[in-house]
Design a protein around this motif. Sequence first.
Motif, PDB file in Angstrom:
ATOM      1  N   GLN A  22       0.830  -1.200   0.000  1.00 50.46           N
ATOM      2  CA  GLN A  22       0.000   0.000   0.000  1.00 50.46           C
ATOM      3  C   GLN A  22       0.866   1.253   0.000  1.00 50.46           C
ATOM      4  O   GLN A  22       0.576   2.210  -0.708  1.00 50.46           O
ATOM      5  CB  GLN A  22      -0.921   0.012   1.210  1.00 50.46           C
ATOM      6  N   TYR A  25       2.400   1.662  -3.434  1.00 46.12           N
ATOM      7  CA  TYR A  25       1.377   2.107  -4.390  1.00 46.12           C
ATOM      8  C   TYR A  25       1.138   3.610  -4.258  1.00 46.12           C
ATOM      9  O   TYR A  25       1.155   4.346  -5.239  1.00 46.12           O
ATOM     10  CB  TYR A  25       0.079   1.332  -4.161  1.00 46.12           C
ATOM     11  N   SER A  69      -8.409   5.057  -5.472  1.00 42.33           N
ATOM     12  CA  SER A  69      -8.886   3.687  -5.648  1.00 42.33           C
ATOM     13  C   SER A  69     -10.034   3.680  -6.651  1.00 42.33           C
ATOM     14  O   SER A  69     -10.693   4.689  -6.860  1.00 42.33           O
ATOM     15  CB  SER A  69      -9.365   3.107  -4.309  1.00 42.33           C
TER      16      SER A  69
END
Length: 128
Positions: A22, A25, A69
Amino acid sequence: MRIKMGTSVPKMGTTVHLDADQTAYRKAIADALRRELGPTHQAIKTVMRWTGASERTAKYWLSGDRGPSGEHLIRLAQHSDAVLITTLTMAGRLSEKQRHRCPSCPERLLVLQNLGQDDPVSEGSSQS
């Protein structure tokens, strides 16, 4: 003496710590956006216009505190070649050795070639 009951939550279940994927990213998307748009306030406005996200959200994305997202990531990839290439590279669909670094070749055309798609611009032109 009275005992307090029901005021604490037991520490069980899932952990809430960020894992390395995460964090990587978020940093990769932030780097791609800053590389393409720069560190100015105009970059925030551009991200807001592209995605419909709020100013605070766009600031989080550009700083790497949070990452887009779903629908927002798709909208960013529609407008930003850097985000598209970063996403494909992180997904393992575009390796570093496949990327051609010639300055006269736009990276977007290379991505389309690697994915087996035709260039939409050159379809209508007649080149011999």
